[in-house]
Design a protein around this motif. Structure first.
Motif, PDB file in Angstrom:
ATOM      1  N   VAL A  44      31.641  21.570 -12.925  1.00  0.00           N
ATOM      2  CA  VAL A  44      31.376  22.605 -13.825  1.00  0.00           C
ATOM      3  C   VAL A  44      31.897  22.543 -15.467  1.00  0.00           C
ATOM      4  CG1 VAL A  44      30.117  24.465 -13.858  1.00  0.00           C
ATOM      5  CG2 VAL A  44      30.192  23.895 -12.076  1.00  0.00           C
ATOM      6  N   GLY A  45      31.682  22.005 -15.660  1.00  0.00           N
ATOM      7  CA  GLY A  45      32.164  21.533 -17.347  1.00  0.00           C
ATOM      8  C   GLY A  45      33.714  21.073 -16.841  1.00  0.00           C
ATOM      9  N   ALA A  46      35.160  21.116 -17.047  1.00  0.00           N
ATOM     10  CA  ALA A  46      36.153  20.917 -17.259  1.00  0.00           C
ATOM     11  C   ALA A  46      36.807  21.323 -15.542  1.00  0.00           C
ATOM     12  CB  ALA A  46      36.680  20.824 -18.328  1.00  0.00           C
ATOM     13  N   ASP A  47      36.981  22.086 -15.482  1.00  0.00           N
ATOM     14  CA  ASP A  47      37.369  23.600 -14.825  1.00  0.00           C
ATOM     15  C   ASP A  47      37.195  23.917 -13.602  1.00  0.00           C
ATOM     16  OD1 ASP A  47      40.041  22.581 -16.280  1.00  0.00           O
ATOM     17  OD2 ASP A  47      38.456  24.384 -18.386  1.00  0.00           O
ATOM     18  N   ALA A  48      36.231  23.795 -13.940  1.00  0.00           N
ATOM     19  CA  ALA A  48      35.557  24.782 -12.478  1.00  0.00           C
ATOM     20  C   ALA A  48      34.448  23.999 -11.292  1.00  0.00           C
ATOM     21  CB  ALA A  48      34.653  25.885 -13.050  1.00  0.00           C
ATOM     22  N   ALA A  49      34.682  24.240 -10.090  1.00  0.00           N
ATOM     23  CA  ALA A  49      33.572  23.442  -9.277  1.00  0.00           C
ATOM     24  C   ALA A  49      32.983  24.629  -8.245  1.00  0.00           C
ATOM     25  CB  ALA A  49      34.312  22.411  -8.395  1.00  0.00           C
ATOM     26  N   ALA A  50      31.216  24.079  -8.277  1.00  0.00           N
ATOM     27  CA  ALA A  50      30.807  24.536  -7.105  1.00  0.00           C
ATOM     28  C   ALA A  50      30.292  24.127  -6.255  1.00  0.00           C
ATOM     29  CB  ALA A  50      29.107  25.170  -7.787  1.00  0.00           C
ATOM     30  N   ARG A  51      30.403  24.928  -5.069  1.00  0.00           N
ATOM     31  CA  ARG A  51      29.846  24.038  -3.668  1.00  0.00           C
ATOM     32  C   ARG A  51      29.275  25.194  -3.243  1.00  0.00           C
ATOM     33  NH1 ARG A  51      35.014  22.477  -0.992  1.00  0.00           N
ATOM     34  NH2 ARG A  51      34.775  23.804   0.487  1.00  0.00           N
ATOM     35  N   GLY A  89      22.239  32.411  -2.938  1.00  0.00           N
ATOM     36  CA  GLY A  89      21.112  31.362  -3.610  1.00  0.00           C
ATOM     37  C   GLY A  89      20.143  32.336  -3.686  1.00  0.00           C
ATOM     38  N   ASP A  90      18.202  31.280  -3.759  1.00  0.00           N
ATOM     39  CA  ASP A  90      17.577  31.894  -3.964  1.00  0.00           C
ATOM     40  C   ASP A  90      15.866  31.367  -3.267  1.00  0.00           C
ATOM     41  OD1 ASP A  90      16.390  29.673  -5.528  1.00  0.00           O
ATOM     42  OD2 ASP A  90      16.489  30.798  -7.192  1.00  0.00           O
ATOM     43  N   GLU A  91      14.565  31.685  -3.443  1.00  0.00           N
ATOM     44  CA  GLU A  91      13.542  31.118  -2.321  1.00  0.00           C
ATOM     45  C   GLU A  91      14.065  29.508  -2.259  1.00  0.00           C
ATOM     46  OE1 GLU A  91      12.332  31.302  -6.224  1.00  0.00           O
ATOM     47  OE2 GLU A  91      13.686  32.937  -5.182  1.00  0.00           O
ATOM     48  N   ARG A  92      14.924  28.820  -3.102  1.00  0.00           N
ATOM     49  CA  ARG A  92      15.018  27.606  -3.106  1.00  0.00           C
ATOM     50  C   ARG A  92      15.927  27.105  -3.036  1.00  0.00           C
ATOM     51  NH1 ARG A  92      14.721  27.564  -9.363  1.00  0.00           N
ATOM     52  NH2 ARG A  92      16.543  28.964  -9.401  1.00  0.00           N
ATOM     53  N   TYR A  93      17.236  27.516  -2.109  1.00  0.00           N
ATOM     54  CA  TYR A  93      18.287  27.259  -2.232  1.00  0.00           C
ATOM     55  C   TYR A  93      19.020  28.463  -1.257  1.00  0.00           C
ATOM     56  CZ  TYR A  93      23.418  26.297  -0.849  1.00  0.00           C
ATOM     57  OH  TYR A  93      24.354  25.738  -0.133  1.00  0.00           O
ATOM     58  N   ARG A  94      19.106  28.590  -0.134  1.00  0.00           N
ATOM     59  CA  ARG A  94      18.795  29.833   0.818  1.00  0.00           C
ATOM     60  C   ARG A  94      20.713  29.703   1.369  1.00  0.00           C
ATOM     61  NH1 ARG A  94      13.896  32.400   1.247  1.00  0.00           N
ATOM     62  NH2 ARG A  94      11.683  31.024   0.258  1.00  0.00           N
ATOM     63  N   SER A  95      21.213  30.123   1.069  1.00  0.00           N
ATOM     64  CA  SER A  95      22.148  30.212   1.326  1.00  0.00           C
ATOM     65  C   SER A  95      23.128  30.811  -0.234  1.00  0.00           C
ATOM     66  CB  SER A  95      23.317  28.857   2.063  1.00  0.00           C
ATOM     67  OG  SER A  95      24.148  29.124   2.346  1.00  0.00           O
ATOM     68  N   ALA A  96      24.285  31.421   0.818  1.00  0.00           N
ATOM     69  CA  ALA A  96      25.392  32.046  -0.391  1.00  0.00           C
ATOM     70  C   ALA A  96      25.979  30.539  -1.048  1.00  0.00           C
ATOM     71  CB  ALA A  96      26.900  33.150   0.440  1.00  0.00           C
ATOM     72  N   TRP A  97      26.577  30.569  -1.647  1.00  0.00           N
ATOM     73  CA  TRP A  97      27.584  29.238  -2.147  1.00  0.00           C
ATOM     74  C   TRP A  97      29.076  30.354  -3.306  1.00  0.00           C
ATOM     75  CZ3 TRP A  97      27.829  28.839  -7.579  1.00  0.00           C
ATOM     76  CH2 TRP A  97      26.720  29.621  -8.086  1.00  0.00           C
ATOM     77  N   SER A  98      29.473  29.314  -3.274  1.00  0.00           N
ATOM     78  CA  SER A  98      31.058  29.139  -3.704  1.00  0.00           C
ATOM     79  C   SER A  98      31.164  28.483  -5.767  1.00  0.00           C
ATOM     80  CB  SER A  98      32.383  29.398  -2.998  1.00  0.00           C
ATOM     81  OG  SER A  98      32.091  28.299  -2.778  1.00  0.00           O
ATOM     82  N   LEU A  99      31.922  29.457  -6.353  1.00  0.00           N
ATOM     83  CA  LEU A  99      32.564  28.544  -7.285  1.00  0.00           C
ATOM     84  C   LEU A  99      34.978  28.861  -6.976  1.00  0.00           C
ATOM     85  CD1 LEU A  99      31.464  27.835 -10.185  1.00  0.00           C
ATOM     86  CD2 LEU A  99      32.919  29.870 -10.994  1.00  0.00           C
ATOM     87  N   GLN A 100      35.276  27.534  -7.565  1.00  0.00           N
ATOM     88  CA  GLN A 100      36.173  27.776  -7.329  1.00  0.00           C
ATOM     89  C   GLN A 100      36.681  27.084  -8.044  1.00  0.00           C
ATOM     90  OE1 GLN A 100      36.796  24.230  -4.055  1.00  0.00           O
ATOM     91  NE2 GLN A 100      37.006  26.180  -3.427  1.00  0.00           N
ATOM     92  N   THR A 101      37.683  26.781  -9.031  1.00  0.00           N
ATOM     93  CA  THR A 101      38.761  25.593  -9.776  1.00  0.00           C
ATOM     94  C   THR A 101      38.317  24.155  -9.564  1.00  0.00           C
ATOM     95  OG1 THR A 101      40.862  26.462  -9.000  1.00  0.00           O
ATOM     96  CG2 THR A 101      40.377  27.334 -10.493  1.00  0.00           C
ATOM     97  N   TRP A 102      38.489  23.290 -10.875  1.00  0.00           N
ATOM     98  CA  TRP A 102      38.281  22.287  -9.728  1.00  0.00           C
ATOM     99  C   TRP A 102      39.653  21.674 -10.144  1.00  0.00           C
ATOM    100  CZ3 TRP A 102      34.951  18.466  -9.260  1.00  0.00           C
ATOM    101  CH2 TRP A 102      35.759  17.024  -9.329  1.00  0.00           C
ATOM    102  N   LEU A 103      39.924  20.684  -9.477  1.00  0.00           N
ATOM    103  CA  LEU A 103      41.318  20.143  -8.740  1.00  0.00           C
ATOM    104  C   LEU A 103      41.322  19.204  -9.233  1.00  0.00           C
ATOM    105  CD1 LEU A 103      44.530  20.966  -8.387  1.00  0.00           C
ATOM    106  CD2 LEU A 103      43.878  20.065  -6.517  1.00  0.00           C
ATOM    107  N   PRO A 104      41.500  17.721 -10.505  1.00  0.00           N
ATOM    108  CA  PRO A 104      41.388  16.449 -10.786  1.00  0.00           C
ATOM    109  C   PRO A 104      42.137  15.963  -9.507  1.00  0.00           C
ATOM    110  CG  PRO A 104      43.033  17.457 -12.547  1.00  0.00           C
ATOM    111  CD  PRO A 104      42.300  18.603 -11.299  1.00  0.00           C
ATOM    112  N   GLY A 105      42.059  14.919  -9.411  1.00  0.00           N
ATOM    113  CA  GLY A 105      43.000  13.402  -8.757  1.00  0.00           C
ATOM    114  C   GLY A 105      42.278  13.020  -8.026  1.00  0.00           C
ATOM    115  N   ASP A 106      42.503  12.135  -7.024  1.00  0.00           N
ATOM    116  CA  ASP A 106      41.932  11.224  -6.316  1.00  0.00           C
ATOM    117  C   ASP A 106      42.755  11.033  -4.768  1.00  0.00           C
ATOM    118  OD1 ASP A 106      41.030   9.112  -8.753  1.00  0.00           O
ATOM    119  OD2 ASP A 106      43.318   8.285  -8.533  1.00  0.00           O
ATOM    120  N   VAL A 107      41.335  11.172  -4.280  1.00  0.00           N
ATOM    121  CA  VAL A 107      40.529  10.819  -3.363  1.00  0.00           C
ATOM    122  C   VAL A 107      41.714   9.938  -2.185  1.00  0.00           C
ATOM    123  CG1 VAL A 107      39.502  11.307  -0.130  1.00  0.00           C
ATOM    124  CG2 VAL A 107      39.138  12.362  -3.160  1.00  0.00           C
ATOM    125  N   ALA A 108      42.088  10.100  -1.209  1.00  0.00           N
ATOM    126  CA  ALA A 108      43.119   9.095  -0.729  1.00  0.00           C
ATOM    127  C   ALA A 108      42.316   8.814   0.522  1.00  0.00           C
ATOM    128  CB  ALA A 108      44.128  10.271   0.491  1.00  0.00           C
TER     129      ALA A 108
END
Length: 297
Positions: A44-51, A89-108
């Motif tokens: 989400v933008g440059a600094d956040a990630a939604a899970r 969420g809502d009727e389209r996505y029936r679950s809670a979800w979370s937001l956290q800071t985005w961490l840049p980098g390459d996965v090992a």
């Protein structure tokens, strides 16, 4: 990948993010490709990630993960994401979800990182830093890996029955029979609990970040050692062991947890998540080739 998996795309994620976090309205929402099997991730933008969980999760459960994630970020010697909030969420996505800071980098990568002694040293330092956090009155929650090895016998039997022709199931059965009864090597310690390549960020052969710290909690002190077989070949693996000063029992239990995890990947994900299946095969190979591990006690 899983029966009953929840579906969420960039459009829906963007609508939910704008509704629950108005300050982020208008920022680009981009799906993040990867081998993860638990959450759909959107930058989400440059600094956040939604899970967005792929199976329904409660707000209370995600709030508990956020609290653990915050503590993990404080303990981790390299950058780690920090929680920004939990939403419904809502009727389209029936679950809670979370937001956290985005961490840049390459996965090992379990192959490209395999010869890095520097990464081995960094992983060892990470494990020691996490273990330094007092357990306090917390106890192992009984979920997944990190308790009694033999409790996973039925699962391993099932994995063996599904893995013929994929790995050497006879050799795996012998190895598991030897490892499942290795005694506990000390008190539970604070543990990331899923130090797999997908959660390890690297650059130039060094550890630069750690993802998915929401399960940070007490577990078998050997559990975080799974990274030794998931990510490293024999020489760097020995270097990691030297950093954490693991006893024979502690080290062999780490291999047992790595084998248990890997055997769940090799047969389940060949078509739906080839990267995870490949990781499982390479980890099984490393455990079976490790003569300090597969020897008869």
């Amino acid at each position: 990948m899983h029966e009953g998996r929840l579906a969420v795309d960039e459009e829906l994620a963007g609508e939910l993010i704008a509704r629950e976090f108005p300050r982020l309205r208008g920022l680009p929402v981009v799906a993040v490709p990867g081998a993860g099997t638990v959450n759909a991730i959107f930058r989400v933008g440059a600094d956040a990630a939604a899970r967005f969980p792929l199976a329904s999760a409660s707000a209370a459960g995600l709030e508990a993960e956020a609290a653990a994630l915050a503590q993990f970020a404080l303990a981790c010697p390299v950058p780690a994401p920090e929680p920004l909030g939990v939403a419904q969420g809502d009727e389209r996505y029936r679950s809670a979800w979370s937001l956290q800071t985005w961490l840049p980098g390459d996965v090992a990568d379990p192959i490209r990182t395999a010869g890095s002694s520097s990464l081995a040293a960094d992983l060892g330092a990470l494990i020691l830093a996490l273990r330094a956090v007092p357990v306090g009155g917390r106890v192992f929650d009984g979920q997944g890996r990190g308790g009694v090895l033999a409790d996973h016998d039925a699962w391993m039997t099932h994995c063996l029955s599904e893995s013929s022709g994929i790995v050497d199931v006879d050799a795996v059965a012998v190895a598991w029979d030897a490892l499942r009864s290795v005694p506990v090597a000390g008190d539970h310690v604070m543990s990331h609990r899923d130090l797999t390549p997908a959660n390890v960020l690297v650059a130039g052969g060094r550890l630069t970040g750690v993802l998915d710290g929401g399960s940070f909690g007490p577990a078998d002190r050997s559990l975080d050692l799974v990274c030794a077989w998931h990510l490293l070949d024999a020489g760097p693996r020995r270097a990691l062991r030297a950093v954490v000063d693991a006893s024979d029992d502690e080290w062999r239990r780490g291999a047992a947890w790595a084998l248990q995890q890997a055997m769940g990947l090799v047969w389940y994900y060949p078509e739906s998540n080839p990267a995870m299946a490949k990781l499982g095969r390479s980890t099984v190979r490393r455990v079976l080739e490790d003569q300090d591990i597969v020897r008869t006690p």
